[in-house]
Design an enzyme around this catalytic site. Structure first.
Site, PDB file in Angstrom:
ATOM      1  CB  CYS A 102     -18.801   0.179 -17.382  1.00 38.62           C
ATOM      2  SG  CYS A 102     -18.734   0.491 -15.344  1.00 38.62           S
ATOM      3  CD  GLU A 119      -3.180  -0.921  -0.058  1.00 32.33           C
ATOM      4  OE1 GLU A 119      -3.256   0.307  -0.454  1.00 32.33           O
ATOM      5  OE2 GLU A 119      -3.867  -2.116  -0.176  1.00 32.33           O
TER       6      GLU A 119
END
Length: 315
Positions: free
Chosen positions: A203, A37
């Site tokens: 999408c 991260e």
DNA sequence: TAATCGTGGGC
DNA sequence: TGCCCAAGATT
């Protein structure tokens, strides 16, 4: 209603289309996820992949990193950019050892208190490493929510508390599923609902997207971007640090003078690096932080030191 | 709040 | 080519 549907649809898409990223493997621990991260802050996935593997091979647990000097972390960071992150990640390891017995903490407030860990990273670790139900809001999620839910062409420039609230409302109740939904939103934002040319044709959320329903309105004004890089202090810092990173031992300032012509700017950049704790002055030379013990190495320079070198004595 | 902080690839 | 952008944090 449509909210649950959004998460459910995103997760179904995620099942089929998620990238095969190593930090998503089931046996990956919290430390490895935390490292990923931090590396992914403003740095593309493809560049993080090899760096992440190398980093964890060398420092598989926080205590290992905490035991090495900052210079090692800065070198291992390579060219990922924003090298202060390397410094903070090491400070983070130190804090984990000192305050949490060497284990990455599980509570959000504890994670937030770690160096270099902010709103996004703390929640990402809590959710992805520990399966907790927190909204994980990065630039991808903000953009996706802005479009699909709010019907706006883009998100605002910074994450606000309202963004966390809006995203939390989309998440399934069950914690593990909530974490997976966040990963799905992020992936959709990264691969389909992208900033420049969104691929609405591909999408899965298209039928329930408020922005698409509005005909994909254009942004109101030209979003200002003061991002320039060429000629900035940032570039000079980067060039100076590159020389230090690739050198073992002190680098004489005469050598650093070759990096950039503008004396004032070069001095300012170097002072900034020292101020940030990335670099240390050693006599007339400089080393990466923590490399002072290499000061007895011969310093490349035009003028051999006469007598005892001032300022080289270890403290 | 806005500025600062690297680096490299795509268009 | 030059600009845009990429899983942000900090001050």
């Amino acid at each position: 209603m449509a909210e649950k549907e959004l998460a459910a649809t995103a997760m179904r898409w995620f099942d089929e289309n998620a990238r095969d990223l190593p930090w998503r493997e089931p046996d990956v621990g919290a430390w490895a996820i935390l490292v990923s991260e931090v590396m992914l802050q403003q740095t593309p996935v493809v560049r993080v992949l090899p760096a992440w593997r190398a980093w964890l091979a060398r420092w598989p647990v926080p205590a290992a990193l905490a035991a090495d000097p900052p210079a090692e972390a800065i070198r291992m960071w390579g060219r990922l950019g924003y090298p202060r992150r390397a410094l903070r990640l090491r400070e983070c390891a130190v804090a984990i050892v000192e305050r949490h017995g060497g284990q990455v903490p599980t509570q959000l407030d504890e994670l937030l208190a770690l160096p270099g860990v902010g709103t996004y990273t703390a929640r990402a670790v809590a959710a992805f490493a520990y399966g907790q139900r927190h909204p994980v809001v990065d630039t991808n999620v903000r953009r996706l929510v802005a479009r699909a839910v709010a019907g706006e062409p883009d998100a605002g420039p910074a994450t606000r508390p309202a963004d966390l609230v809006a995203t939390a409302e989309l998440l399934p109740v069950e914690p593990a599923r909530a974490a997976r939904a966040s990963a799905a939103f992020m992936e959709l934002g990264a691969l389909v609902c992208v900033a420049r040319a969104p691929r609405c044709v591909d999408c899965p959320l298209a039928s329930m997207c408020a922005w698409r329903a509005s005909g994909r309105t254009a942004p109101v004004g030209p979003t200002r971007r003061p991002q320039r890089y060429a000629g900035t202090d940032r570039q000079v810092r980067g060039m100076l640090l590159a020389v230090l990173r690739e050198t073992t031992g002190p680098v004489h300032r005469d050598r650093l003078d070759l990096v950039w012509d503008d004396d004032a700017q070069r001095a300012r950049a170097l002072a900034g690096l020292v101020d940030d704790g990335l670099v240390e002055p050693v006599g007339e030379a400089y080393v990466l932080a923590g490399d002072r013990h290499l000061a007895d190495r011969r310093i490349p320079g035009p003028r051999p030191a006469a007598g005892p070198e001032a300022g080289v004595d270890p403290v």
